[in-house]
Design a protein around this motif. Structure first.
Motif, PDB file in Angstrom:
ATOM      1  N   GLY A 153      84.165  47.672  28.505  1.00 29.78           N
ATOM      2  CA  GLY A 153      85.106  47.181  28.233  1.00 29.78           C
ATOM      3  C   GLY A 153      86.107  47.560  26.876  1.00 29.78           C
ATOM      4  O   GLY A 153      87.058  46.360  26.342  1.00 29.78           O
TER       5      GLY A 153
ATOM      6  N   ILE B  48      94.915  43.445  29.892  1.00 31.95           N
ATOM      7  CA  ILE B  48      95.122  42.590  28.264  1.00 31.95           C
ATOM      8  C   ILE B  48      93.743  42.984  27.313  1.00 31.95           C
ATOM      9  O   ILE B  48      92.823  42.942  27.594  1.00 31.95           O
ATOM     10  CB  ILE B  48      95.246  41.106  28.601  1.00 31.95           C
ATOM     11  N   GLU B  49      94.318  43.229  26.149  1.00 32.05           N
ATOM     12  CA  GLU B  49      93.286  44.224  25.510  1.00 32.05           C
ATOM     13  C   GLU B  49      93.458  43.234  24.137  1.00 32.05           C
ATOM     14  O   GLU B  49      94.521  43.712  23.311  1.00 32.05           O
ATOM     15  CB  GLU B  49      93.452  45.851  25.555  1.00 32.05           C
ATOM     16  N   THR B  50      92.355  42.891  23.719  1.00 29.26           N
ATOM     17  CA  THR B  50      92.486  42.045  22.476  1.00 29.26           C
ATOM     18  C   THR B  50      92.143  43.430  21.253  1.00 29.26           C
ATOM     19  O   THR B  50      91.146  44.088  21.647  1.00 29.26           O
ATOM     20  CB  THR B  50      91.397  40.894  22.467  1.00 29.26           C
TER      21      THR B  50
ATOM     22  N   PHE C 120      90.675  47.668  21.156  1.00 28.27           N
ATOM     23  CA  PHE C 120      90.825  46.811  22.248  1.00 28.27           C
ATOM     24  C   PHE C 120      89.969  46.803  22.717  1.00 28.27           C
ATOM     25  O   PHE C 120      89.467  47.026  24.530  1.00 28.27           O
ATOM     26  CB  PHE C 120      91.647  49.015  23.366  1.00 28.27           C
ATOM     27  N   ALA C 121      89.572  45.938  23.260  1.00 24.59           N
ATOM     28  CA  ALA C 121      88.200  44.804  23.510  1.00 24.59           C
ATOM     29  C   ALA C 121      88.919  44.417  25.270  1.00 24.59           C
ATOM     30  O   ALA C 121      89.960  43.403  24.888  1.00 24.59           O
ATOM     31  CB  ALA C 121      87.818  43.698  23.144  1.00 24.59           C
ATOM     32  N   VAL C 122      88.733  44.872  26.230  1.00 24.28           N
ATOM     33  CA  VAL C 122      89.530  44.114  27.611  1.00 24.28           C
ATOM     34  C   VAL C 122      89.108  42.425  27.767  1.00 24.28           C
ATOM     35  O   VAL C 122      88.223  42.459  28.029  1.00 24.28           O
ATOM     36  CB  VAL C 122      89.664  44.294  28.795  1.00 24.28           C
ATOM     37  N   VAL C 123      89.903  41.992  28.163  1.00 23.23           N
ATOM     38  CA  VAL C 123      90.123  40.396  28.057  1.00 23.23           C
ATOM     39  C   VAL C 123      90.753  39.567  29.380  1.00 23.23           C
ATOM     40  O   VAL C 123      90.191  38.768  29.447  1.00 23.23           O
ATOM     41  CB  VAL C 123      90.342  39.246  27.055  1.00 23.23           C
ATOM     42  N   GLY C 124      91.210  39.958  29.289  1.00 21.92           N
ATOM     43  CA  GLY C 124      92.178  39.455  30.531  1.00 21.92           C
ATOM     44  C   GLY C 124      93.106  40.732  31.760  1.00 21.92           C
ATOM     45  O   GLY C 124      93.060  41.924  31.682  1.00 21.92           O
TER      46      GLY C 124
END
Lengths: 362, 362, 362
Positions: free
Chosen positions: C159, C234-236, C255-259
């Motif tokens: 992710g 949505i990447e944090t 770039f961690a996908v959170v939503g």
């Protein structure tokens, strides 16, 4: 604060077949009225002359009856008159903003636990609640110890207006002195300001509903916890500040909430989201007798998938206005269309049917 | 411009029980066709060979009948042939882009007031309208007086392509000279460019519908004003330019509209939104006979909750494509599913029933 | 890899009137279960003890039956046991993450073409596929040739966690050495990393469904191609990094996908979107026998309205979770509510009715 026994006495005198739902015409009133109508209740709106045409513009949402007041700040009498009229009052952010501490003494029965509005309004109590719930929180500090970006939140700041970013004691002094001089905040606001570490990540505002009456689902206390939806707040000018910066403007960030946008969470993160909600409800039961009804935890998610919580809103939040029919989550809980506004009315209807209004009203 | 009397003569010859709704296959055609079908109309789409497969991919939205043309720029004949076929033509942004001033002379009856398309297309008229409506507007200036970030909009810029940010007369000269040399704009485009102050805040695009036929709701003129939905436009590359900047790229902003995202407004701001819409309709009645049908005010909201308006789109905007069934606001106005596309068809149906097609067509 | 003939043998032994749909409780399981129920299938969820309460919190989405496992990594036995129980297994991103290459040997019939999961997992094969489909792609380079911003993607990055931005060979070496030292990635991950040119524009993730069984619509191969919806990930922390930067923090992008958030595309761009999808399906038919079911092309759109593609996800993507009832596009294809999860179940039902399960299962 008016004792619960007195509210229950008022309720005892109510004709349960003719209950009405009332609220201030503001914040999430369109949704609250619509939901109440869907569940078969009469609706009453406290409104100012200026706002009435806007509500009239939405014929299916406007209340069955208006009570026109000059100003919401002085609407306590109007609100109390409702106690003679089988009314249950639904609180929202504007009620807290306009009526403030007087809410405690309102004679009209309020949906939810009115004690919680005081836990929400008092930052020390709020943090005590959040800590008891085991929520990860940004650190807070004193004005002389600011090191690196912090966000300064003044007490009673309305929808984020007047929030400041400061990175040093000097910047804190300069910016707050300026605000005092401009009359934006008072000296005692600056002294009572909360100075929180500025966290990096992505904001998510999950909308929960705690029902002490429903059993099937995620059991918490004697009831169940639902997650109805999620939003992200739109704050001006920070939401589009990168556009101004890209254009060459040196805009300072501001944080006035002007709207909301819909989002969903990575499904695996819902485990943590439900868990945070569960702990917030459990802590609320221990601390002040529970939190029947809607609430929201204001979170930020970092790149290790860890949530920090800034605040709890212990009533319906405006982000739920995104979903007057259903959200990306409500179809997994309800066969029929379900907004948070309707969920509130549904809970009242359920409480009447189970003869348990005392569980959801104070 | 073809006189209204002639359009009414054409309409008089129509079989009102067999009306068809037509539009160019582009912009918001999927929504317009679907809405027309929901209201029981036959649908006709003017389409190019290249675009047809895309419309075929949406079997419930594709028009009942296609008229295939080589190019929308030379589609006036095809459009005029519709005047013999009981057709009411729904205009949208692509019609304006492709057919331009020839719209005035189209013999086919057009939904809405075709005069308004000229008020929209001419910036001086547009500003006159906006001023008369009392809208707060960004200041505009001449190329030699630019001080601080301004946005340069060339006449007829398609969906924001070629908009420029400049902060000084020198930057204006350099950048426009470059664009002329590259063949992106012509010298007379630069001379006719609008140079507007770059404002900070958050953009909102409320989608209105003015019905001269409906009465219940917010009364304006002899009809009512509805707010159906709101969107924010997605412009490349400005929408995600902060990602490029964070990655170390020195990207220059550009503003080509590529999509839309759904948003809602803080409920208390709807008072101002409805008020702006009301004044725009009232001014349109005074200036050119009114604006039946959909329109949009392009706004930006600052951190004192004040809206400025950049432009008015005096027809259906593409942001309404977000809501083919309902928006977060339509359930407050209509019991049934309602898109802007369907709302248009509904108004035509209503006008037929009330024998008032002349109120909504020119 | 288990031969298709063996899977078909298993299928031949199934009672087609009692088919069940199963998946791992993660990623898009709420939607998959709900869709399967809507189409009349029994549902089975492989779940961990930790995740079960979350699924219980959504009573209408939770599977009819749980199979509780200690860990998804070691769930192959549980998955294989389903082959005796009339089960069709729906793969999603978490299956790929947890079960990995073992998917090839699972004895349970899998919806779609299991070959495609290997084309998705192997970057060289993926690029071969994308090139054959004629997709415009960002350039990729070796660590010693990096010039200007590039994004470094490690194999199996979950992710988006651990993606890097680097602009020079030196920066690549420093940052990867640091990650190896911290134990975030292994040395061989760095050697196998993909180093792609960082492109500017706006990301769009269109969600397609290819049905070899349906005919009406956009014909591709022997079936039809549908575009069901679009999202943006949505990447944090990159999604809100401009907020941190505006606050004065020097945050590095992650770039961690959170939503996900809902979006639509400018209608004229759908022509290209459908065309890209068509070519991806055609190439898949040539290369490995086709791609029945859902897939996604991860794109970025520049200011000349040109799409580049980064990747193909050859199964349901989490962005479809935004639309459990319908998207802004499904009403143009289906009369009834339609999610991607339901679309999968619908295809299975259709295949049973047409006696063509072999076309959509391997």
């Amino acid at each position: 604060m008016i004792p619960k026994s007195e509210i229950l006495k008022t309720l005892a005198g109510y004709d349960k077949k003719k209950l009405a739902i009332a609220t201030l015409c503001s914040h999430s009133a369109l949704q609250i009225f619509t939901g109440a109508k869907q569940e078969g209740f009469k609706t009453i709106g406290i409104v100012t002359k200026k706002k009435k045409p806007m509500y009239d513009a939405f014929p299916l949402a406007k209340p069955d009856e208006y009570i026109v007041v000059d100003d919401y700040h002085s609407s306590a009498d109007a609100l109390n008159s409702l106690a003679e009229r089988n009314v249950i009052f639904v609180p929202h952010g504007s009620l807290i903003e306009y009526v403030g501490k007087d809410i405690g003494n309102l004679r009209v029965p309020i949906f939810g636990n009115r004690r919680v509005l005081f836990w929400e309004a008092d930052r020390h109590k709020m943090f005590q609640w959040m800590k008891k719930a085991g929520l990860r929180m940004p650190s807070s500090t004193g004005p002389d110890k600011i090191k690196g970006p912090h966000i300064v939140k003044f007490p009673g700041a309305k929808g984020g207006r007047g929030y400041l970013i400061v990175s040093s004691p000097k910047e804190f002094r300069e910016k707050t002195t300026h605000l005092i001089r401009e009359g934006v905040v008072a000296k005692k606001d600056v002294e009572g300001a909360l100075i929180q570490e500025y966290l990096t990540g992505v904001r998510f505002y999950p909308h929960y509903f705690y029902s002490p009456l429903e059993k099937e689902g995620l059991r918490v206390g004697e009831g169940r916890l639902e997650m109805l939806s999620v939003d992200r707040r739109i704050e001006t000018n920070i939401e589009e500040i990168y556009r101004s910066h890209a254009a060459g403007l040196k805009t300072e960030p501001s944080f006035a909430v002007v709207g909301n946008m819909p989002v969903i969470l990575r499904e695996s993160l819902l485990v943590d989201i439900m868990d945070m909600g569960k702990r917030v409800v459990e802590a609320s039961i221990d601390l002040f007798g529970g939190i029947p009804g809607p609430f929201c935890i204001e979170t930020i998610c970092d790149d290790e998938f860890k949530f920090s919580a800034f605040e709890i809103s212990a009533r319906i939040v405006a982000g739920t206005n995104l979903y007057p029919k259903f959200s990306p989550y409500t179809p997994y809980i309800f066969k029929e269309e379900m907004s948070t506004g309707r969920r509130i009315a549904r809970e009242i209807r359920l409480a009447v049917a189970q003869n348990k209004l005392d569980k959801v009203i104070y």
